[in-house]
Scaffold this motif. Structure first.
Motif: not given
Length: 410
Positions: A172-174, A154-155, A177-181
């Protein structure tokens, strides 16, 4: 005439033949009267003089010996009694087995609880005795690696978006995915914490199960003797049921009541001499340990307790005792005799005083023991002589042969 001449000699012959057999039992001659009654034996006896000394006065009191501690041993668990190791009078040490209950059912529960605890421990990947670290749990470690990877991605995507290299949707997708992880990592972390709490609960259950197994063995709480046995093999012992009573009889407590007028004379540490009817002529020693805080209103007496050593086990809880407490004030004259001079007559103590070549029985009250001599009270005077051997064979008025006179110890 010829007929009678024949019969008469035959009759005399029969009488003569039967006479010796009839006289046989009385063939022994009676003994002379002098031989039948032998003269009474005159005992050779040694004597000792009654000694008079000045000693501190004593306060006489009576009381009861009680156990130093009494425990009604109760069953900590429930079960069928399989073995009773004790009976009334059995001496026990602290921790000795008194009663055993059937332990098969709690043992199986303990095995199941241990297995559950081991399973929970293995699931967390923690070794027995190792400190718990949730970061070392496999699920948490995998979730953290996935989270770190998603955050890094994401960074990078954010930098590319800011430079215009990628579209808004890619960023937005990245970020999603970071928040879900991160959420998965926190969930794994919480799961590990819950697993650790579950492990603690399983271990507690296992400990309780093992305690239930241990509770199937009822043990002595201290050194002492069994005064009561209240259960037998085959009975069901519910939790809290008293199965035996154990008393600590070494030492014993002498409980006495001191009149109010003498209450000020009694202090802790005063020496006590006592005697019991079960062992006449024997003097036991004790020390005042507790002095009551108040006088009993009805009897106007002060309760006092003395500790009495009972290493030889001769004294029993419940014995009535006559005690003499040394007051340690102005000395008075007392009479002392060797211990060997004191005999018994029922529950009373007695001595035999020399009167010429005979002895006279005197009933006495015994007091304290001093240098191997025993204090006596009775109708005697100092320097009279008392028998110091064969006392149990003597009787009032018996004739004796005084072999020697032992002087008292000064």
């Amino acid at each position: 005439m010829r007929f009678h001449q024949f019969v008469v000699p035959v009759g005399f012959a029969l009488l003569a033949a039967s006479t010796p057999a009839c006289k046989k039992p009385s063939a022994e001659k009676p003994k002379p009267a002098a031989e039948a009654q032998a003269p009474a034996q005159i005992l050779a006896v040694r004597f000792a003089k009654i000694e008079e000394r000045k000693l501190a006065p004593t306060l006489e009191a009576s009381g009861t010996l009680d156990a130093d501690e009494t425990s009604e041993v109760a069953s900590p668990g429930s079960g069928i009694v399989t073995k009773v190791e004790i009976d009334v009078g059995t001496r026990v040490k602290k921790g000795d087995i008194l009663v055993q209950l059937d332990s098969r059912d709690p043992a199986l529960r303990a095995q199941a609880a241990d297995a559950s605890a081991a399973q929970a421990l293995a699931k967390l990947g923690v070794k027995a005795g190792e400190k718990f670290d949730p970061q070392k749990v496999a699920e948490v470690r995998a979730a953290k690696e996935g989270m770190d990877l998603a955050v890094d991605e994401a960074e990078r995507t954010k930098k590319l978006y800011e430079s215009g290299a990628v579209a808004q949707a890619t960023w937005d997708q990245a970020r999603t995915r970071a928040e879900q992880a991160r959420a998965q990592y926190e969930s794994a972390l919480n799961g590990a914490q819950q697993g650790w709490a579950g492990l603690a609960a399983a271990q507690s259950q296992a400990n309780l199960a093992r305690k239930a197994v241990a509770d199937m063995v009822i043990r002595a709480p201290f050194d002492g003797a069994v005064s009561e046995k209240r259960i037998s093999v085959g009975e069901f012992a519910s939790m809290g049921r008293v199965v035996a009573v154990v008393v600590r009889d070494k030492p014993l407590r002498l409980r006495i009541d001191i009149p109010e007028a003498d209450a000020g004379k009694i202090t802790e540490g005063k020496e006590v001499s006592l005697s019991v009817s079960a062992h006449p002529g024997r003097v036991f020693k004790g020390v005042v340990k507790l002095v009551g805080a108040s006088v009993k209103a009805q009897s106007r007496t002060l309760p006092v307790e003395a500790v009495v050593a009972n290493d030889d086990g001769l004294l029993k809880p419940g014995f009535f005792a006559r005690a003499y407490i040394e007051l340690g004030s102005t000395e008075t004259n007392v009479m002392l005799v060797p211990r060997a001079a004191i005999g018994t007559s029922g529950s009373a103590s007695r001595v035999f005083v020399r009167a010429g070549n005979r002895v006279v029985e005197r009933i006495v009250t015994i007091g304290r023991e001093v240098d191997g001599l025993v204090e006596i009270r009775g109708s005697m005077s100092p320097n009279e002589e008392v028998a110091i051997e064969r006392v149990d064979q003597l009787q009032d008025g018996a004739e004796v042969n005084a072999t020697a006179t032992q002087a008292g110890t000064r």
